[in-house]
Design a protein around this motif. Sequence first.
Motif, PDB file in Angstrom:
ATOM      1  N   PHE A 192       0.891  -1.180   0.000  1.00  0.00           N
ATOM      2  CA  PHE A 192       0.000   0.000   0.000  1.00  0.00           C
ATOM      3  C   PHE A 192       0.915   1.213   0.000  1.00  0.00           C
ATOM      4  O   PHE A 192       2.128   1.076   0.216  1.00  0.00           O
ATOM      5  N   ASP A 223       4.363   3.699   8.457  1.00  0.00           N
ATOM      6  CA  ASP A 223       3.469   2.547   8.288  1.00  0.00           C
ATOM      7  C   ASP A 223       3.698   2.040   6.875  1.00  0.00           C
ATOM      8  O   ASP A 223       3.488   2.784   5.911  1.00  0.00           O
ATOM      9  N   ASP A 234       2.301  -5.644   6.702  1.00  0.00           N
ATOM     10  CA  ASP A 234       1.794  -4.385   7.248  1.00  0.00           C
ATOM     11  C   ASP A 234       2.454  -4.164   8.601  1.00  0.00           C
ATOM     12  O   ASP A 234       2.288  -4.998   9.512  1.00  0.00           O
ATOM     13  N   CYS A 235       3.214  -3.081   8.718  1.00  0.00           N
ATOM     14  CA  CYS A 235       3.995  -2.843   9.937  1.00  0.00           C
ATOM     15  C   CYS A 235       4.131  -1.347  10.187  1.00  0.00           C
ATOM     16  O   CYS A 235       4.364  -0.586   9.249  1.00  0.00           O
ATOM     17  N   THR A 236       3.977  -0.947  11.434  1.00  0.00           N
ATOM     18  CA  THR A 236       4.162   0.462  11.797  1.00  0.00           C
ATOM     19  C   THR A 236       5.089   0.569  13.002  1.00  0.00           C
ATOM     20  O   THR A 236       4.947  -0.200  13.963  1.00  0.00           O
ATOM     21  N   GLU A 327      -2.767  -3.013  15.772  1.00  0.00           N
ATOM     22  CA  GLU A 327      -2.201  -1.685  15.538  1.00  0.00           C
ATOM     23  C   GLU A 327      -2.939  -0.549  16.254  1.00  0.00           C
ATOM     24  O   GLU A 327      -3.487   0.349  15.628  1.00  0.00           O
ATOM     25  N   GLU A 341       2.345  -1.298  15.026  1.00  0.00           N
ATOM     26  CA  GLU A 341       1.575  -2.320  14.317  1.00  0.00           C
ATOM     27  C   GLU A 341       2.447  -3.501  13.933  1.00  0.00           C
ATOM     28  O   GLU A 341       3.559  -3.331  13.437  1.00  0.00           O
TER      29      GLU A 341
END
Length: 365
Positions: A192, A223, A234-236, A327, A341
């Motif tokens: 994304f 993010d 998906d990681c923040t 998250e 996240e």
Amino acid sequence: MSQVNVADHRARRARLRERLGALDLDALLVTEPVNVRWCTGFTGSNGQLLLRATGEDLLITDARYDERAGAEAPDLPRALDRDPVGLAIRRMSPPFRVGFEAEHLTWQAGQRLRERVIDAGGAGVPTTGEVEELRTVKDEREIALLREACEITTSALGWLLDEQVQPGITEARLARLLEDRFLDLGAEGVAFDTIVASGPNAAIPHHAPSDRVLQRGDMLTIDCGARVGGYHADCTRTVGLGHVPDLLHDVHRLVQQAQAAGRSAAVAGATGGDVDAAARQVIDKAGFGQEFVHGTGHGVGLEIHEAPAVARRAAATLVAGMTLTVEPGVYLPGLGGVRIEDTVVVNADGPATPLTDLPRELRLL
Ligand code: ZN
Ligand code: ZN
């Protein structure tokens, strides 16, 4: 790892075929592209799967994708036809009941489909979320792809934090460096559009990277996710640049506790709502409930947001092999924000395993 895994796709179609009995259907016409991909391996933009109770399945596409369909779904008979509904109807003998994916057709297309099926002596039956629900539980190959996407993500993000984040660089530049790094490490693309939010922008949960120049004392939220074999990471992480205000320090510690509580609650048998409640409770208790403005997470896989929901009152029960994000975040307008996240996989026993494993404590760069 080969992208062509005929046996896995056949097993998925067998699981879906079991649903035909429960729904009293002779066939299901799968039209949603991600669902078609999950069932067959075919990645083209025009493909439909006619899944039949008899096992005589058919992949319907057009001449542009003939070769790709043969390569990606070599086990499936295919037909080149611009009118998949007409073809499906011709293959069935009346009276028949054919299901369609109601959520993914326009109202007009659904009406038209129903009329044509009735004219042919059959019945068109709207279905909802059948493939999506099966997709929530990942097989070994899917988990391996997600793991690879997550490892690329954390490796690139770790590099960015270690080597590139400093006062004077812009949000947009950091986003570009990170996305290039994903590709260098073997990702096929981004999961994304990367979020890089610095200073007051960190108070905006989905801030688009701007030309803002990073300054000492900023909080910085990144993010991001790489995509591998169609699977999304998906990681923040939120870090500080030098000395950050005490309040944001405290909020970071709070969000870290809430995130750990959410991960601990992501066990087989719990619901998505339980995970949300576990994280939300920590933030509510500290008096920041109003500043946690979104759900605690979401399922993740071939789509960045998919079932199961991980939000207030989400009722779906978690089972081993589901992959989801945890998250929580707290956003303080004008000042900054914190979100942490991870993408995690639910285990048969014990807490979920994070696939994005990167330190979660507040790093001051
Ligand atoms: Zn994210
Ligand atoms: Zn997310």
